[in-house]
Write a protein that holds these residues in place. Structure first.
Motif: not given
Length: 138
Positions: A13, A17, A60, A63-64, A69, A73
């Motif tokens: 992930r 990200g 991005g 996700l970080i 998520t 994704s």
């Protein structure tokens, strides 16, 4: 008890990200009008350049942080499929003068893994909305 696969999903992930955050920042730095122009030059509606830049930058970062998520994704997987079939397929897997679609395939695979499995470890959405386990037991 934390499972090993949760660490694996966290790594995927965060790496996905970071990769897309950098790509998104690069698109904003080069100018979204230029990105749209490049999209048009390869036969894609220019507006999609803005959409892709937004997905890469916001997706991005999300996700970080571990927010949305599965959703981001999925969006990234669609972006990767688009990149492969519109810009990279004719170049080949490894490419010659420019990179082929080998990295795109790897990023697509990571996105699909996260779409299927999610990533709960150190995910900010757990703090904001509660974890999936808490929702199931409620």
């Amino acid at each position: 008890m934390m499972k090993k696969y949760e660490w694996s999903l966290l790594i995927l992930r965060v790496v996905l990200g970071i990769t897309f955050l950098f790509h998104g920042v690069a698109k904003f730095q080069m100018g979204l009008g230029n990105v749209a122009g490049w999209f048009e030059s390869i036969g894609i509606i220019g507006f999609l350049g803005y959409v892709v830049a937004f997905i890469e930058l916001v997706g991005g970062l999300a996700l970080i942080l571990g927010i949305g998520t599965r959703l981001f994704s999925a969006m990234i997987a669609i972006v990767m499929l688009g990149a492969i079939f519109t810009a990279k397929l004719s170049i080949g897997f490894m490419g010659a003068e420019t990179a082929g679609y080998e990295l795109d395939i790897a990023l697509l695979a990571i996105a699909v893994v996260l779409l299927i499995s999610g990533s709960q470890l150190f995910a900010l959405e757990n703090k904001l909305f509660g974890s999936a386990k808490e929702k199931i037991s409620a």
